[in-house]
Write a protein that holds these residues in place. Sequence first.
Motif, mmCIF file in Angstrom:
data_model
loop_
_atom_site.group_PDB
_atom_site.id
_atom_site.type_symbol
_atom_site.label_atom_id
_atom_site.label_comp_id
_atom_site.label_asym_id
_atom_site.label_seq_id
_atom_site.Cartn_x
_atom_site.Cartn_y
_atom_site.Cartn_z
ATOM 1 N N PRO A 168 6.447 17.896 -6.033
ATOM 2 C CA PRO A 168 7.206 17.884 -4.779
ATOM 3 C C PRO A 168 7.016 19.183 -4.023
ATOM 4 C CG PRO A 168 8.671 18.191 -6.666
ATOM 5 C CD PRO A 168 7.316 17.864 -7.224
ATOM 6 N N LEU A 169 6.999 19.071 -2.704
ATOM 7 C CA LEU A 169 6.815 20.259 -1.875
ATOM 8 C C LEU A 169 8.029 21.162 -1.950
ATOM 9 C CD1 LEU A 169 5.108 18.662 1.254
ATOM 10 C CD2 LEU A 169 4.069 19.638 -0.788
ATOM 11 N N VAL A 170 9.229 20.553 -2.055
ATOM 12 C CA VAL A 170 10.464 21.314 -2.172
ATOM 13 C C VAL A 170 11.360 20.611 -3.163
ATOM 14 C CG1 VAL A 170 10.412 22.268 0.157
ATOM 15 C CG2 VAL A 170 11.504 20.063 -0.217
ATOM 16 N N GLY A 171 12.288 21.360 -3.723
ATOM 17 C CA GLY A 171 13.314 20.737 -4.552
ATOM 18 C C GLY A 171 12.895 20.578 -5.995
ATOM 19 N N ASP A 172 13.850 20.096 -6.773
ATOM 20 C CA ASP A 172 13.646 19.905 -8.197
ATOM 21 C C ASP A 172 13.419 18.435 -8.504
ATOM 22 O OD1 ASP A 172 16.289 22.278 -8.607
ATOM 23 O OD2 ASP A 172 14.127 22.652 -8.637
ATOM 24 N N GLY A 173 12.777 18.189 -9.614
ATOM 25 C CA GLY A 173 12.591 16.819 -10.052
ATOM 26 C C GLY A 173 11.387 16.165 -9.412
ATOM 27 N N ALA A 174 11.064 14.992 -9.927
ATOM 28 C CA ALA A 174 9.906 14.268 -9.426
ATOM 29 C C ALA A 174 10.175 13.702 -8.041
ATOM 30 C CB ALA A 174 9.557 13.146 -10.399
ATOM 31 N N ILE A 175 9.093 13.377 -7.364
ATOM 32 C CA ILE A 175 9.211 12.713 -6.058
ATOM 33 C C ILE A 175 9.892 11.371 -6.258
ATOM 34 C CG2 ILE A 175 7.836 11.607 -4.250
ATOM 35 C CD1 ILE A 175 5.780 13.921 -4.739
ATOM 36 N N SER A 176 10.852 11.082 -5.428
ATOM 37 C CA SER A 176 11.689 9.915 -5.622
ATOM 38 C C SER A 176 10.919 8.626 -5.397
ATOM 39 C CB SER A 176 12.877 9.958 -4.658
ATOM 40 O OG SER A 176 13.693 8.818 -4.826
ATOM 41 N N LEU A 177 11.222 7.634 -6.232
ATOM 42 C CA LEU A 177 10.681 6.287 -6.052
ATOM 43 C C LEU A 177 11.658 5.391 -5.311
ATOM 44 C CD1 LEU A 177 8.937 5.610 -9.485
ATOM 45 C CD2 LEU A 177 7.874 6.079 -7.276
ATOM 46 N N GLN A 178 12.747 5.964 -4.864
ATOM 47 C CA GLN A 178 13.634 5.216 -3.974
ATOM 48 C C GLN A 178 13.128 5.421 -2.549
ATOM 49 O OE1 GLN A 178 17.573 6.584 -2.714
ATOM 50 N NE2 GLN A 178 18.442 4.722 -3.605
ATOM 51 N N ALA A 180 0.829 -1.206 0.000
ATOM 52 C CA ALA A 180 0.000 0.000 0.000
ATOM 53 C C ALA A 180 0.864 1.257 0.000
ATOM 54 C CB ALA A 180 -0.926 -0.009 1.215
ATOM 55 N N VAL A 181 1.914 1.249 0.816
ATOM 56 C CA VAL A 181 2.798 2.420 0.900
ATOM 57 C C VAL A 181 3.460 2.672 -0.450
ATOM 58 C CG1 VAL A 181 4.861 3.359 1.984
ATOM 59 C CG2 VAL A 181 3.186 2.124 3.378
ATOM 60 N N SER A 182 3.973 1.615 -1.083
ATOM 61 C CA SER A 182 4.667 1.809 -2.358
ATOM 62 C C SER A 182 3.704 2.236 -3.459
ATOM 63 C CB SER A 182 5.415 0.531 -2.752
ATOM 64 O OG SER A 182 4.515 -0.532 -2.979
ATOM 65 N N THR A 183 2.480 1.728 -3.415
ATOM 66 C CA THR A 183 1.487 2.146 -4.402
ATOM 67 C C THR A 183 1.175 3.632 -4.253
ATOM 68 O OG1 THR A 183 0.521 -0.065 -4.402
ATOM 69 C CG2 THR A 183 -0.840 1.709 -5.272
ATOM 70 N N GLU A 184 1.044 4.086 -3.015
ATOM 71 C CA GLU A 184 0.786 5.516 -2.802
ATOM 72 C C GLU A 184 1.987 6.360 -3.196
ATOM 73 O OE1 GLU A 184 -1.049 6.671 0.838
ATOM 74 O OE2 GLU A 184 -2.589 5.104 0.740
ATOM 75 N N LEU A 185 3.199 5.839 -2.957
ATOM 76 C CA LEU A 185 4.388 6.592 -3.364
ATOM 77 C C LEU A 185 4.432 6.723 -4.882
ATOM 78 C CD1 LEU A 185 6.941 8.065 -2.594
ATOM 79 C CD2 LEU A 185 8.144 5.868 -2.506
ATOM 80 N N ARG A 186 4.057 5.670 -5.587
ATOM 81 C CA ARG A 186 3.956 5.761 -7.043
ATOM 82 C C ARG A 186 2.960 6.838 -7.464
ATOM 83 N NH1 ARG A 186 6.483 3.382 -11.751
ATOM 84 N NH2 ARG A 186 8.046 1.987 -10.892
ATOM 85 N N ALA A 187 1.830 6.889 -6.770
ATOM 86 C CA ALA A 187 0.815 7.892 -7.107
ATOM 87 C C ALA A 187 1.344 9.301 -6.874
ATOM 88 C CB ALA A 187 -0.444 7.656 -6.282
ATOM 89 N N PHE A 188 2.043 9.497 -5.772
ATOM 90 C CA PHE A 188 2.645 10.809 -5.526
ATOM 91 C C PHE A 188 3.664 11.144 -6.616
ATOM 92 C CE2 PHE A 188 1.065 10.469 -1.136
ATOM 93 C CZ PHE A 188 0.711 11.791 -0.884
ATOM 94 N N HIS A 189 4.453 10.165 -6.997
ATOM 95 C CA HIS A 189 5.491 10.379 -8.008
ATOM 96 C C HIS A 189 4.901 10.881 -9.318
ATOM 97 C CE1 HIS A 189 9.133 9.586 -10.368
ATOM 98 N NE2 HIS A 189 8.370 8.928 -11.231
ATOM 99 N N TYR A 190 3.773 10.296 -9.718
ATOM 100 C CA TYR A 190 3.181 10.641 -11.003
ATOM 101 C C TYR A 190 2.245 11.844 -10.947
ATOM 102 C CZ TYR A 190 4.911 6.252 -12.966
ATOM 103 O OH TYR A 190 5.715 5.224 -13.408
ATOM 104 N N HIS A 191 1.623 12.088 -9.799
ATOM 105 C CA HIS A 191 0.485 13.013 -9.777
ATOM 106 C C HIS A 191 0.589 14.132 -8.745
ATOM 107 C CE1 HIS A 191 -1.554 10.265 -12.496
ATOM 108 N NE2 HIS A 191 -1.234 9.273 -11.680
ATOM 109 N N ARG A 192 1.675 14.217 -8.022
ATOM 110 C CA ARG A 192 1.828 15.303 -7.055
ATOM 111 C C ARG A 192 3.146 16.005 -7.300
ATOM 112 N NH1 ARG A 192 -2.782 13.955 -6.142
ATOM 113 N NH2 ARG A 192 -3.722 13.478 -4.138
#
Length: 931
Positions: free
Chosen positions: A110-120, A96-108
């Motif tokens: 980042p609050l700070v910084g450059d680039g997409a939300i990390s999938l690591q 569940a956590v990794s699925t939500e992280l994927r969703a954040f990566h594609y659709h949110r």
Amino acid sequence: MSSLPDAAIERPPFRDPRLDLDKRIDDLLHRLTPDERLAMLHQYSPAVPRLGLAAFRTGSEALHGVSWLGPATVFPQAVGLGATWDDELVHRVAEAVSTELRAFHYHRQPLVGDGAISLQAWAPVVNLLRDPRWGRNEEGYSEDPVHTARLAIAYCRGLTGDDPRFLRTATVLKHFLAYNNENDRCTTSSSVRPRVLQEYDLAAFRPVVASGAVTGAMAAYNLVNGHPCHVSPLIETELRRWTDDELFVVSDAEAPSNLVDPEHYFDDHAESHAAALKAGIDNFTDHGQDGDVPIGRLRDALARGLIAQSDVDRAVRRQLLVRFRLGEFDADLDPYAAIGPEVINCAGHRGLALRAATESVVLLRNDGLLPLSDGLRVAVIGPLADMLCEDWYSGTMPYQVTVAAGLAERLGDVSWVEGSDRIALRSSSTSEPLGSFDVVDWGGGAVTLRSVDNGRYLSLQEDNTLVADKELLKSWEVRETFRLEADGGFVLLRSVHTGRYAVVDPDDGLVTVTAESPVNAERWHRDVLRDGTAVAVAAAKAADVAIVVLGNHPMINGRETEDRANIALPDGQESLLRAVAAVRPQTALVVMSSFPYALDWADEHLPAVVWTSHGGQESGNALAAVLLGDAEPAGRLPQTWYRRDDTLPHPLDYDIIKAGWTYQYHRTMPLYPFGHGLSYTDFAYSDLRLSSAAVAEDGSVDVSVMLANTGPRPGAEVVQLYVRPIHPRYEAPRLRLAGFTKVRLDVGERREVTFQLPAEELAHWDVGTNAFTVDPGEYEVLIARSAEYIALSAPLTVTGPPPAARVVLDRRTGAVDFDDYANVTLVDATRTAGYAVASSWPSTPAHLWFRAVDLSGATSVDVEVAREVDGPARLEIRVGGQRLGEITVPVTGDRYAWTTVGTDLPARLDGVHDLQLVLHGDFRLAAFRLG
């Protein structure tokens, strides 16, 4: 102008999914310039537009939910997941956590910084909960390596997904290695002798890495045996040796800079960064988003010849491997690319959060009060009765169900009382009020002051003024805790964060927290507007049952950078509990905490005691279900709960064997043992059978036992398998967990539970051979409900030749490979490799014992020593307790300047004896050789 067909457009090989992955990575690496490769060593790797490479950032926190990115499903803390003893459930949580992280990566964004939300995903934490005072206790699963490894493997597999080619997220284990203290964590060295290192600290990491479910690891802040973890030889000699897969090893935040300051391990940053890269650190989390400084240091190291381009390429290649496996270059093939934002806090994840929180609840004591009957009048009392907390690594809860709310939903009307005093603070010099506040005691004199006017916490601002403006306590610098220090008939208001006192400007009345000492501090009138205990007592009297909810706030008195001073409940909470119980004997204590407490009084005087970690958004529903009997208490303790008068070892004593840490070696009966947890039903164990009464040292045996639910309700039992040797030649654990399984049975149901027990589970680290060894002899196989509740046992014989005497003649023996010691600490032999020993207190002799050593033919002793300072220094040699000679240790000028000196023995030795080396003075001993 016509465009060319797709087939005519040149496609670089790294973009071709039909090619072998290694060839694709090689092609991309070759196309990157040396500067572009170097820049990729920073946490924030810049984009390379000419190749179509996006910016890449290492690391998103995903310990028990997606963290720091906005509302997401929040599951129980890791220690709470550990209490479930359920790897299938932990696997589902990680999915569940990794699925939500994927969703954040594609659709949110980042609050700070450059680039997409990390999938690591920087999770899970595999550090063992050796000391319950550790500020980050909430982040680990267990004090036991077998238990921790099982759950970590499940979490990692849930994070990575099941696709053979692509990763849903890339896991990074934290924190390598022997990290279990916060105070001075960047400068303290964990002295871990080889047996403890191999049997305990490495034993938690080794199976997880070997499982193939891990893509990386993070080095710890501390030092181990004198080596900072970021230049530890163990990264290459242990961590990477456990797998054929490449591991992407990242630094912890600012740790590369720490190598120079505050550790002073290297003279300059180029040297330290070079050493870290060569030791196996592939990515530098340093200076936030500004990569210029750390990359500049690495560029300097490259120019000075401290590192080669091949060192840079090796690290970049490991990063690229992770990026390819995460689907960055094959979006059309990535099976996880279609995950949408609707999965974030979806109904399925909310249900899973409820299940995980429910399964983690541990019933510590029950004298018939629980489960509660319907129709009772219930008072819910305490600072955590109607409050849920987020910790530093939890996500933002999308909603909160508190204990009071959960019980009210099920019972209808319940009374809720915080039990806090309401006070008014008024200046003695100006008579002006600071405000009216509800005061909560979190222990150690630290309190929070919540404004009556707006319900927000009083907070110290950057300009040292005070404003009640914080709704939530969750920041790196917690500025919302204070001490109210008595001073005659007044109180002084002191910031915990700065240690300074509040003062009032006589001209404008402005209150600032700037006084360095009590002398200049303002004296405040403390007027009690509401006696919180009296209100709680009145509520308890008016109810049939009191539920008192106490515990910690994860940001106060025990958190990252701060260890707990002790394991006692806060004084104010303890006194509140006792006052309530005095008028309402039908009182159940619910402890909601990140770590164990000493609950001696509660265990002796209350009919029921329950523990849960901070369980996330569904905490209240989960606790209500257990308290009211809608769900069985299925959790079991993942660590020992000690008694209040049990003197715990020093926090920096990492030798669990000699210090007596954890259930394996603790010599005093705990309050609640590892694995403990009661049920509302009864279970009976019978028919323990081994498939064979004897096993070879490389064999295995099947262990089966019959489990029956003999009680009135369906329930879950955690069947625990332990082992221990009967007559060991070494200081063995009292018992050691070898396996466990969670079994759910209906009323009257019986089930056979079977474990496969490999003989290697009986092994210990043999310091004489530097390998795991299964000694022949008698062992005991134990089926238990906890480490102190043995249900059944059976003998098991290991067959094989007896162990030979230790051979030391004409071979180098490491000084660290001792059998026993006194007043010894382990240190680094060089900055890059090797270990040595030294006196913990040079003014007192240090002793090393090497047991059952074959000394036949020995006529001389040579030793490898290093000594910085002048003064008396000698090494004494004893055999069988008899002094045979000594060696004067010369000054070598540096702790890493080694020389060999020796002496002849008075006579040729014969036979097997105990060899003892005694260090007198301040020097280091790396090894010895008998000739």
